[in-house]
Scaffold this motif. Structure first.
Motif, PDB file in Angstrom:
ATOM      1  N   GLY A 139      -5.586   7.494  -1.593  1.00 59.89           N
ATOM      2  CA  GLY A 139      -4.384   8.098  -2.153  1.00 59.89           C
ATOM      3  C   GLY A 139      -3.082   7.625  -1.515  1.00 59.89           C
ATOM      4  N   SER A 140      -3.152   6.615  -0.680  1.00 61.11           N
ATOM      5  CA  SER A 140      -1.947   6.113  -0.018  1.00 61.11           C
ATOM      6  C   SER A 140      -1.459   4.849  -0.729  1.00 61.11           C
ATOM      7  CB  SER A 140      -2.253   5.805   1.448  1.00 61.11           C
ATOM      8  OG  SER A 140      -3.020   4.632   1.555  1.00 61.11           O
ATOM      9  N   PRO A 141      -0.277   4.372  -0.367  1.00 60.41           N
ATOM     10  CA  PRO A 141       0.206   3.125  -0.971  1.00 60.41           C
ATOM     11  C   PRO A 141      -0.527   1.883  -0.450  1.00 60.41           C
ATOM     12  CG  PRO A 141       1.878   4.063   0.492  1.00 60.41           C
ATOM     13  CD  PRO A 141       0.742   5.028   0.448  1.00 60.41           C
ATOM     14  N   VAL A 142      -1.346   2.043   0.585  1.00 64.24           N
ATOM     15  CA  VAL A 142      -2.117   0.926   1.122  1.00 64.24           C
ATOM     16  C   VAL A 142      -3.184   0.544   0.093  1.00 64.24           C
ATOM     17  CG1 VAL A 142      -3.699   0.222   2.960  1.00 64.24           C
ATOM     18  CG2 VAL A 142      -1.734   1.674   3.495  1.00 64.24           C
ATOM     19  N   MET A 143      -3.276  -0.755  -0.186  1.00 65.21           N
ATOM     20  CA  MET A 143      -4.229  -1.234  -1.177  1.00 65.21           C
ATOM     21  C   MET A 143      -5.409  -1.909  -0.486  1.00 65.21           C
ATOM     22  SD  MET A 143      -2.809  -0.373  -4.052  1.00 65.21           S
ATOM     23  CE  MET A 143      -3.138  -1.377  -5.473  1.00 65.21           C
TER      24      MET A 143
END
Length: 129
Positions: free
Chosen positions: A85-89
């Motif tokens: 759910g974070s912006p880290v891909m």
């Protein structure tokens, strides 16, 4: 009450509970469910994967023949999806199995490290443009 001990109170038998996969995130679960039911007559593998990735704010980077890289796999779609759910891909692979209709998700490992590295370099180039 939560306990780490197995539940043995079910009719005198031990309940079999599979341990949760620590690498299974909500995004991966949603992706797996979205990829289920692929119909080759309804569109291409890449289109199906692209739509499933977009539904979880991910992206299809590219797709290519598996060429024996992953056993039992005909084509590989390389995706970037959100991590927890974070912006880290994170990079994952959607593998079209040899039956032509079943798609499974694979995380990069030792045998696919070069493909993961290529995907990450691909993303780096796109971000610089």
């Amino acid at each position: 009450m939560l306990s780490s001990e197995p539940n043995t109170a079910v009719s005198g038998t031990q309940a079999a509970v599979a341990p949760a996969d620590p690498g299974l995130t909500m995004e991966l679960l949603e992706l797996e469910l979205s990829l289920d039911g692929f119909e080759p007559d309804a569109g291409t593998f890449a289109d199906h994967v692209r739509a499933a990735a977009a539904a979880i704010d991910g992206a299809l980077l590219f797709e290519l023949p598996a060429s024996g890289l992953i056993a039992g796999c005909e084509r590989i779609a390389v995706m970037r999806i959100p991590q927890d759910g974070s912006p880290v891909m994170t990079t994952v692979f959607a593998c079209l199995e040899s039956d032509g209709t079943t798609i499974r998700i694979e995380k990069p490992d030792e045998r696919t490290a070069d493909l993961r590295n290529f995907a990450e370099a691909f993303v780096d180039v796109l971000q610089r443009i």
